[in-house]
Design a protein around this motif. Structure first.
Motif, short mmCIF file in Angstrom:
data_model
loop_
_atom_site.label_atom_id
_atom_site.label_comp_id
_atom_site.label_asym_id
_atom_site.label_seq_id
_atom_site.Cartn_x
_atom_site.Cartn_y
_atom_site.Cartn_z
N LEU A 62 -10.63 -9.10 -7.23
CA LEU A 62 -10.38 -10.45 -7.73
C LEU A 62 -11.67 -11.17 -8.16
O LEU A 62 -11.80 -11.58 -9.31
N VAL A 63 -12.63 -11.30 -7.25
CA VAL A 63 -13.86 -12.03 -7.58
C VAL A 63 -15.12 -11.21 -7.35
O VAL A 63 -16.23 -11.71 -7.48
N GLY A 64 -14.96 -9.94 -6.98
CA GLY A 64 -16.12 -9.07 -6.82
C GLY A 64 -16.85 -9.19 -5.50
O GLY A 64 -17.95 -8.68 -5.37
N CYS A 65 -16.26 -9.88 -4.55
CA CYS A 65 -16.88 -10.04 -3.22
C CYS A 65 -16.37 -8.95 -2.28
O CYS A 65 -15.28 -8.42 -2.46
N GLU A 66 -17.16 -8.67 -1.25
CA GLU A 66 -16.77 -7.67 -0.26
C GLU A 66 -15.48 -8.06 0.44
O GLU A 66 -15.27 -9.22 0.76
N VAL A 67 -14.63 -7.08 0.68
CA VAL A 67 -13.37 -7.30 1.38
C VAL A 67 -13.59 -6.92 2.84
O VAL A 67 -14.09 -5.84 3.14
N GLU A 68 -13.23 -7.81 3.76
CA GLU A 68 -13.41 -7.55 5.19
C GLU A 68 -12.12 -7.85 5.93
O GLU A 68 -11.30 -8.65 5.50
N GLY A 69 -11.96 -7.17 7.07
CA GLY A 69 -10.83 -7.46 7.95
C GLY A 69 -9.54 -6.75 7.57
O GLY A 69 -8.46 -7.27 7.82
N VAL A 70 -9.66 -5.55 6.97
CA VAL A 70 -8.46 -4.81 6.60
C VAL A 70 -8.53 -3.36 7.08
O VAL A 70 -9.60 -2.81 7.28
N ARG A 71 -7.37 -2.80 7.26
CA ARG A 71 -7.23 -1.38 7.60
C ARG A 71 -6.48 -0.73 6.44
O ARG A 71 -5.41 -1.18 6.05
N VAL A 72 -7.05 0.33 5.88
CA VAL A 72 -6.42 1.10 4.82
C VAL A 72 -5.83 2.35 5.48
O VAL A 72 -6.55 3.11 6.12
N VAL A 73 -4.52 2.54 5.31
CA VAL A 73 -3.83 3.67 5.94
C VAL A 73 -3.32 4.60 4.84
O VAL A 73 -2.53 4.20 4.00
N LEU A 74 -3.81 5.83 4.87
CA LEU A 74 -3.37 6.86 3.92
C LEU A 74 -2.23 7.64 4.57
O LEU A 74 -2.40 8.19 5.65
N GLU A 75 -1.07 7.66 3.90
CA GLU A 75 0.11 8.31 4.48
C GLU A 75 0.52 9.60 3.78
O GLU A 75 1.00 10.53 4.41
N ASP A 76 0.38 9.64 2.48
CA ASP A 76 0.87 10.79 1.72
C ASP A 76 0.24 10.78 0.34
O ASP A 76 -0.51 9.88 -0.01
N GLY A 77 0.59 11.75 -0.45
CA GLY A 77 0.09 11.82 -1.81
C GLY A 77 0.46 13.13 -2.46
O GLY A 77 1.36 13.83 -1.99
N ALA A 78 -0.26 13.46 -3.51
CA ALA A 78 0.00 14.70 -4.23
C ALA A 78 -1.28 15.16 -4.89
O ALA A 78 -2.17 14.37 -5.19
N SER A 79 -1.34 16.47 -5.10
CA SER A 79 -2.49 17.05 -5.77
C SER A 79 -2.01 18.16 -6.70
O SER A 79 -0.85 18.56 -6.65
N HIS A 80 -2.92 18.65 -7.51
CA HIS A 80 -2.62 19.74 -8.43
C HIS A 80 -3.70 20.80 -8.23
O HIS A 80 -4.89 20.47 -8.12
#
Length: 94
Positions: A62-80
């Motif tokens: 949004l404004v280019g500032c550092e994002v703090e206080g979050v958890r990113v959870v990777l659950e699934d995906g796909a590859s080739h």
């Protein structure tokens, strides 16, 4: 197809807030959690997913500032088998 391999990556997950206590306990402002089951995303691409998430949090959209206080959870995906790469997953997570 001609022209060499492409860049294919697909990720699925969610972002949730970290409480102040969780962030203090972690000793860092954000967390990346891998909850993938199986091999839809090959394990060698997990570090690239984390790097992409860190890239996105270093400079928010949004404004280019550092994002703090979050958890990113990777659950699934796909590859080739041919078109997936470390860079594809890093860009996909960012």
């Amino acid at each position: 197809q001609s022209g060499g391999s492409g860049q294919y990556a697909k990720v699925q997950g969610y972002i949730e807030p970290l409480s102040a206590e969780e962030a203090k306990e972690l000793g860092k402002p954000n967390e990346f959690k891998n909850k993938c089951m199986g091999t839809n995303i090959p394990p060698e691409y997990y570090p690239s997913c984390q790097k992409g998430a860190n890239d996105a949090m270093a400079e928010g959209a949004l404004v280019g500032c550092e994002v703090e206080g979050v958890r990113v959870v990777l659950e699934d995906g796909a590859s080739h088998a041919v078109d997936s790469s470390d860079m594809a997953f890093r860009i996909c997570m960012a």
